[in-house]
Write a protein that holds these residues in place. Structure first.
Motif, PDB file in Angstrom:
ATOM      1  N   THR A 107     -42.073  39.397  72.066  1.00  0.00           N
ATOM      2  CA  THR A 107     -42.440  38.479  73.154  1.00  0.00           C
ATOM      3  C   THR A 107     -43.943  38.254  73.249  1.00  0.00           C
ATOM      4  O   THR A 107     -44.385  37.349  73.958  1.00  0.00           O
ATOM      5  N   ALA A 108     -44.732  39.084  72.573  1.00  0.00           N
ATOM      6  CA  ALA A 108     -46.184  38.944  72.708  1.00  0.00           C
ATOM      7  C   ALA A 108     -46.888  39.628  71.538  1.00  0.00           C
ATOM      8  O   ALA A 108     -46.260  40.281  70.705  1.00  0.00           O
ATOM      9  N   LYS A 109     -48.188  39.433  71.491  1.00  0.00           N
ATOM     10  CA  LYS A 109     -49.048  40.146  70.544  1.00  0.00           C
ATOM     11  C   LYS A 109     -50.029  40.965  71.370  1.00  0.00           C
ATOM     12  O   LYS A 109     -50.394  40.577  72.479  1.00  0.00           O
ATOM     13  N   TYR A 110     -50.429  42.119  70.841  1.00  0.00           N
ATOM     14  CA  TYR A 110     -51.380  42.894  71.618  1.00  0.00           C
ATOM     15  C   TYR A 110     -52.760  42.906  70.968  1.00  0.00           C
ATOM     16  O   TYR A 110     -52.907  42.824  69.764  1.00  0.00           O
ATOM     17  N   TYR A 111     -53.760  42.982  71.830  1.00  0.00           N
ATOM     18  CA  TYR A 111     -55.162  42.920  71.429  1.00  0.00           C
ATOM     19  C   TYR A 111     -55.878  44.131  72.002  1.00  0.00           C
ATOM     20  O   TYR A 111     -55.744  44.426  73.192  1.00  0.00           O
ATOM     21  N   ILE A 112     -56.639  44.822  71.159  1.00  0.00           N
ATOM     22  CA  ILE A 112     -57.351  46.009  71.615  1.00  0.00           C
ATOM     23  C   ILE A 112     -58.716  45.607  72.174  1.00  0.00           C
ATOM     24  O   ILE A 112     -59.089  44.432  72.092  1.00  0.00           O
ATOM     25  N   LYS A 164     -50.492  39.083  74.961  1.00  0.00           N
ATOM     26  CA  LYS A 164     -50.490  37.632  75.163  1.00  0.00           C
ATOM     27  C   LYS A 164     -49.285  37.034  74.451  1.00  0.00           C
ATOM     28  O   LYS A 164     -49.067  37.290  73.264  1.00  0.00           O
ATOM     29  N   GLY A 165     -48.517  36.246  75.191  1.00  0.00           N
ATOM     30  CA  GLY A 165     -47.337  35.624  74.622  1.00  0.00           C
ATOM     31  C   GLY A 165     -47.139  34.212  75.129  1.00  0.00           C
ATOM     32  O   GLY A 165     -48.020  33.630  75.772  1.00  0.00           O
ATOM     33  N   GLY A 212     -49.000  44.573  65.363  1.00  0.00           N
ATOM     34  CA  GLY A 212     -49.601  44.134  66.614  1.00  0.00           C
ATOM     35  C   GLY A 212     -48.672  43.265  67.424  1.00  0.00           C
ATOM     36  O   GLY A 212     -49.118  42.407  68.184  1.00  0.00           O
ATOM     37  N   LEU A 213     -47.364  43.471  67.276  1.00  0.00           N
ATOM     38  CA  LEU A 213     -46.362  42.670  67.984  1.00  0.00           C
ATOM     39  C   LEU A 213     -45.688  43.521  69.052  1.00  0.00           C
ATOM     40  O   LEU A 213     -45.329  44.673  68.806  1.00  0.00           O
ATOM     41  N   VAL A 214     -45.492  42.935  70.224  1.00  0.00           N
ATOM     42  CA  VAL A 214     -44.896  43.634  71.357  1.00  0.00           C
ATOM     43  C   VAL A 214     -43.442  43.212  71.496  1.00  0.00           C
ATOM     44  O   VAL A 214     -43.131  42.017  71.466  1.00  0.00           O
ATOM     45  N   GLN A 215     -42.556  44.199  71.659  1.00  0.00           N
ATOM     46  CA  GLN A 215     -41.135  43.896  71.855  1.00  0.00           C
ATOM     47  C   GLN A 215     -40.707  44.190  73.286  1.00  0.00           C
ATOM     48  O   GLN A 215     -41.181  45.143  73.905  1.00  0.00           O
ATOM     49  N   ASN A 223     -47.984  38.189  79.748  1.00  0.00           N
ATOM     50  CA  ASN A 223     -49.429  38.366  79.594  1.00  0.00           C
ATOM     51  C   ASN A 223     -49.904  39.435  80.573  1.00  0.00           C
ATOM     52  O   ASN A 223     -49.637  39.363  81.766  1.00  0.00           O
ATOM     53  N   ALA A 224     -50.591  40.429  80.042  1.00  0.00           N
ATOM     54  CA  ALA A 224     -51.030  41.526  80.904  1.00  0.00           C
ATOM     55  C   ALA A 224     -52.234  42.224  80.285  1.00  0.00           C
ATOM     56  O   ALA A 224     -52.443  42.167  79.068  1.00  0.00           O
ATOM     57  N   VAL A 225     -53.006  42.867  81.146  1.00  0.00           N
ATOM     58  CA  VAL A 225     -54.131  43.693  80.700  1.00  0.00           C
ATOM     59  C   VAL A 225     -53.866  45.115  81.187  1.00  0.00           C
ATOM     60  O   VAL A 225     -53.626  45.329  82.380  1.00  0.00           O
TER      61      VAL A 225
END
Length: 553
Positions: free
Chosen positions: A336-341, A259-260, A318-321, A266-268
């Motif tokens: 660009t986003a953070k990831y969630y498990i 989620k960014g 937990g940061l997405v590049q 934003n993706a699952v």
């Protein structure tokens, strides 16, 4: 009534129009501010180049400015100039053209630290400890390691000559570069008759395929339980992490979401294939250097109650590049986003948007950590990495062992040993005998390896503060007695810490014959986390109760 409604509609139109205008003005104000400051920056560099008393390198100054700007954000947002693009590609894909050897500087000397098995350096006979003298006609003795690395790399199927010093001998070796693909799984094997083990060191291209191949092979050898080791794994490609999880859980399950600020990021991410084995009892080993994709794998398997995690709390990234191309073949890797498990947890441990007085990101306090639940109802927390289900303290080493390793003495003795011994037993069979240890102790006699113990450091601090606060004269006799009582004796420490020094010697010697995978294999019988894993896997009731407290298998 109708008149009032028309007035209300007119009012809403004006209000909405004003909002749109306000938004437009705000956006344009921001764009103007960017353009203005870029113009100022460009003007400044031009004037420096024209008027500064000494010659300057504008490109270097601009790069410094860019890097300083990005440091204000987070440690993962970085500028990649064109000349570094090959190194960046190698980090993300695990592929490059070269000779297949890790080089480094030990005590001021550039040398081979690890030739990778099956690649040109190892096949040509280069060994750990070989000092690098020349690459082709270039004398590299005073070069930085990074400069030598660039000379060794190049297109596949091109030739080069390397001159090295080995002990008292000087050797010239001819090599042919090839495409180097470093495996993400440097070792896998059976710990015992029923338990397989996979060491996963990276998440570059083909990481999931490497794990899949190892898992299928181990099952064919009779593995009925599995230990997946992601300790010290810094992470890598998100897709590979999802596919590793997919080896153990069914198709269609969410593994991670991103989620960014932009909708496009934003993706699952869900599992897309049938698993290799959704039932095999599984332990995942983690520690404080397991990060990013490693945490996705460990966290997702924990959230689905699919694996027991053993070790220590992970790093908490937990940061997405994403990589964005810039002008002149440069790039920027930016967050660009953070990831969630799957449980909904964000595992990021540091808040870079809320920095302290020194400009460092702040740890998320326990009071702000949120509770989530695994599929089976176990409570897990966000905001500080992934916490193990079964903790194992990190191993600490005596100051004498640390000194012998840091000063390169164990490294040098292993080189001496390997020059005198053509072969040794396999990694799990080789032992450092008492006779060999005594030979090492004798070899140390004219070597410098003094050190300060923790107790000696504490007494030194006490002495310093006592002098500063005018108490020294009153307690100097007691301090002198303490120094005498705890003063270390190197000869005695070589006896007291013999076992751990022998372990360090064993690992270093094994690398000379069996390389990176040999050290991993040799550690299987004395690794505390692996011992804990075998205990957990060996008791089905304990294993089931960890994953589903209160229920027995």
């Amino acid at each position: 009534m109708l008149k009032n409604r028309k007035i209300l509609v007119l009012f809403l139109v004006v209000l909405l129009g004003s909002g749109t205008l306000f938004s437009f003005v705000t956006k344009n104000d921001k764009l103007f501010a960017i353009a203005k400051n870029l113009d100022i920056f460009a003007s400044l560099v031009r004037e420096l180049d024209s008027y500064y008393v000494d010659d300057i390198d504008p490109e270097e100054l601009v790069t410094i400015g860019i890097n300083a700007m990005l440091e204000e954000l987070d440690p993962y947002t970085e500028y990649i100039p064109e000349e570094n693009s090959d190194d960046f590609r190698m980090m993300t894909t695990g592929e490059y053209g070269g000779v297949g050897a890790l080089i480094g500087n030990r005590t001021g000397t550039n040398m081979i630290l690890m030739p990778y098995k099956g690649f040109p350096a190892q096949e040509a006979g280069l060994r750990i400890g070989d000092e690098l003298l020349k690459v082709d006609s270039i004398d590299v003795r005073k070069y930085e390691t990074a400069e030598i690395s660039k000379l060794l790399k190049g297109p596949a199927n091109t030739n080069l000559k390397v001159k090295v010093k080995r002990g008292e001998d000087t050797l010239a070796v001819e090599l042919t570069r090839k495409k180097i693909v470093i495996s993400n799984v440097p070792y896998y094997g059976m710990i015992d008759e029923q338990t397989g083990y996979i060491k996963l060191t990276d998440f570059t291209t083909n990481a999931a395929a490497d794990v899949r191949k190892a898992l299928i092979d181990l099952k064919s050898q009779g593995a009925q339980k599995l230990v997946l080791d992601v300790r010290d794994n810094p992470g890598g490609i998100l897709k590979e992490a999802v596919e590793v999880v997919n080896l153990f859980i069914p198709k269609g399950r969410e593994v991670v979401s991103t989620k960014g600020k932009l909708q496009s990021v934003n993706a699952v991410y869900k599992t897309e294939k049938a698993p290799v084995d959704k039932d095999i009892p599984l332990v995942v080993l983690i520690n404080e250097r397991s990060a990013s994709a490693s945490e996705i794998v460990a966290g997702a398997l924990q959230d689905y109650d699919r694996a027991v995690l053993v070790g220590r709390k992970t790093f908490g990234k937990g940061l997405v590049q994403s990589t964005v191309p810039l002008s002149y073949n440069s790039q920027v890797k930016l967050t660009t986003a953070k990831y969630y498990i799957p449980s909904g947890r964000l595992i990021q441990a540091i808040d870079y948007s809320n920095k302290d007085e020194e400009g460092q990101g702040r740890s998320i306090p326990d009071s702000l950590r949120n509770e989530f639940k695994t599929k089976g109802g176990r409570i897990v927390l966000d905001g500080a990495g992934i916490e193990p289900d079964q903790s194992v303290d990190s191993r600490t080493y005596a100051p004498i062992t640390f000194s012998l390793v840091a000063r390169g003495l164990i490294f040098d003795f292993a080189n001496k040993f390997s020059r005198q011994n053509e072969e040794i037993p396999g990694p799990r069979k080789f032992k450092v005998s008492d006779e060999l240890y005594e030979e090492f102790v004798e070899w140390l006699q004219d070597k410098e390896y003094d050190y300060t113990t923790r107790v000696e450091k504490t007494i030194a601090d006490l002495e310093k503060y006592a002098e500063k606060e005018k108490y020294f004269e009153e307690i100097q006799d007691e301090i002198a007695q303490l120094k005498k009582s705890v003063g270390h004796n190197k000869e005695q420490d070589l006896i007291t810490f013999k076992d751990e020094i022998k372990d360090a010697l064993k690992d270093e010697i094994i690398t000379r014959y069996y390389y990176q995978e040999g050290v991993v294999e040799a550690s299987l019988d004395r690794d505390e986390e692996i011992k804990k894993s075998l205990t957990v896997l060996g008791d089905q009731n304990q294993f089931a109760m960890i994953l589903k407290p209160g229920k027995k298998k």
